[in-house]
Enzyme design. Sequence first.
Site, PDB file in Angstrom:
ATOM      1  N   ASN A 161     -14.948  17.611  59.311  1.00  0.00           N
ATOM      2  CA  ASN A 161     -15.053  18.197  57.976  1.00  0.00           C
ATOM      3  C   ASN A 161     -14.096  17.436  57.076  1.00  0.00           C
ATOM      4  OD1 ASN A 161     -15.049  19.757  55.692  1.00  0.00           O
ATOM      5  ND2 ASN A 161     -14.170  21.585  56.657  1.00  0.00           N
ATOM      6  N   LYS A 173     -13.731  17.806  54.015  1.00  0.00           N
ATOM      7  CA  LYS A 173     -13.267  18.644  52.890  1.00  0.00           C
ATOM      8  C   LYS A 173     -13.372  17.839  51.587  1.00  0.00           C
ATOM      9  CE  LYS A 173     -10.508  21.232  56.153  1.00  0.00           C
ATOM     10  NZ  LYS A 173      -9.382  22.130  56.394  1.00  0.00           N
ATOM     11  N   HIS A 184     -16.607  28.571  55.542  1.00  0.00           N
ATOM     12  CA  HIS A 184     -15.264  28.062  55.853  1.00  0.00           C
ATOM     13  C   HIS A 184     -14.230  28.940  55.148  1.00  0.00           C
ATOM     14  CE1 HIS A 184     -11.784  25.460  56.107  1.00  0.00           C
ATOM     15  NE2 HIS A 184     -12.411  24.797  57.048  1.00  0.00           N
ATOM     16  N   GLU A 200     -11.672  28.217  53.592  1.00  0.00           N
ATOM     17  CA  GLU A 200     -11.274  27.728  52.265  1.00  0.00           C
ATOM     18  C   GLU A 200     -12.290  28.164  51.211  1.00  0.00           C
ATOM     19  OE1 GLU A 200     -10.740  23.681  53.519  1.00  0.00           O
ATOM     20  OE2 GLU A 200      -8.954  24.304  54.631  1.00  0.00           O
ATOM     21  N   GLU A 217     -11.870  29.217  63.522  1.00  0.00           N
ATOM     22  CA  GLU A 217     -10.788  28.486  62.877  1.00  0.00           C
ATOM     23  C   GLU A 217      -9.746  29.486  62.380  1.00  0.00           C
ATOM     24  OE1 GLU A 217     -12.323  24.384  61.444  1.00  0.00           O
ATOM     25  OE2 GLU A 217     -12.619  25.824  59.834  1.00  0.00           O
ATOM     26  N   GLY A 223      -4.627  22.795  59.006  1.00  0.00           N
ATOM     27  CA  GLY A 223      -3.788  21.889  58.235  1.00  0.00           C
ATOM     28  C   GLY A 223      -2.295  22.141  58.391  1.00  0.00           C
ATOM     29  N   SER A 240      -6.034  22.078  63.246  1.00  0.00           N
ATOM     30  CA  SER A 240      -5.024  21.138  63.751  1.00  0.00           C
ATOM     31  C   SER A 240      -5.405  20.496  65.079  1.00  0.00           C
ATOM     32  CB  SER A 240      -3.648  21.816  63.849  1.00  0.00           C
ATOM     33  OG  SER A 240      -3.214  22.232  62.566  1.00  0.00           O
TER      34      SER A 240
HETATM   35  P1  13P Z   1      -7.461  20.586  60.164  1.00  0.00           P
HETATM   36  O1  13P Z   1      -8.061  19.912  61.360  1.00  0.00           O
HETATM   37  O2  13P Z   1      -7.025  19.629  59.086  1.00  0.00           O
HETATM   38  O3  13P Z   1      -6.421  21.597  60.546  1.00  0.00           O
HETATM   39  O4  13P Z   1      -8.663  21.441  59.479  1.00  0.00           O
HETATM   40  C1  13P Z   1      -9.441  22.250  60.261  1.00  0.00           C
HETATM   41  C2  13P Z   1     -10.609  22.696  59.457  1.00  0.00           C
HETATM   42  O5  13P Z   1     -10.472  23.498  58.549  1.00  0.00           O
HETATM   43  C3  13P Z   1     -11.930  22.111  59.778  1.00  0.00           C
HETATM   44  O6  13P Z   1     -12.941  22.785  59.118  1.00  0.00           O
END
Ligand code: 13P
Length: 247
Positions: A11, A13, A95, A97, A165, A171, A210
């Site tokens: 992803n 993002k 997601h 976010e 997640e 992150g 992560s």
């Molecule tokens: P990270 O791998 O940067 O922690 O992000 C995970 C994520 O949100 C994947 O959708």
Amino acid sequence: MTRPTPLIAGNWKMNGSGAALAEARAVADGLAGVTARVAICPPAVLVSRAADALAGGPVEVGGQDIHPKASGAHTGDISAEMLVDAGATLVILGHSERRADHGETDADVAEKVRAALRAGLEPIVCVGETLAQREAGDALKVVTGQVRASLPPELADAAFSVAYEPVWAIGTGLTPTTPQIEDVHHAIRTTLTHMFGPAGEKAPILYGGSVKPSNAAEILNAAEVGGALVGGASLKAEDFLGIIRAV
Ligand code: 13P
């Protein structure tokens, strides 16, 4: 039953430009001998170019969101049909976010899942608890509640995956312990099987938050972990391949 083919999805993002497509191509070039399915989900403006750059190869292309309607007066949005037209075969939905930044509810996510199925896109439906919810002892309740409310009954006849997640692991460099991951994945599997029967038994349950080359093997070998949804470490081909090769 036999383990479903693992899925490792990147992803991106809101990261990456045309220049980043070289990383996507390097991932495709590094997949000899890999049995996992591999997907890259770039920002919407790059989906078409990514699909062209990766055409005929082993890497699938996905989107990161869709509007539930097929077309209409929805400025700034894109539909499932448009993603398919651009060359996507998958889409990340719900997601954390998007839930946090755009107020997406479980009901909104379920509507988007239906839209994905209407267009022939395979959904990756994201769920996960916040740190406050985990510390309150509510992780399993929150996550299974999200699964029940975000996944519509139509998925019984479809290919899909769920991505667990934990919000606090995204992150941050923090990851749950392996037993914590296994507890949540078992609870998701039980819920999916109850909801969807055989389709719920075989849908991969991805872990995200992560994931990096150094922790990928332990996470991917945990019980009921059927792949990974990778954020930051999917932006560099070398790191993403390190995760993919840990399957
Ligand atoms: P990270 O791998 O940067 O922690 O992000 C995970 C994520 O949100 C994947 O959708």
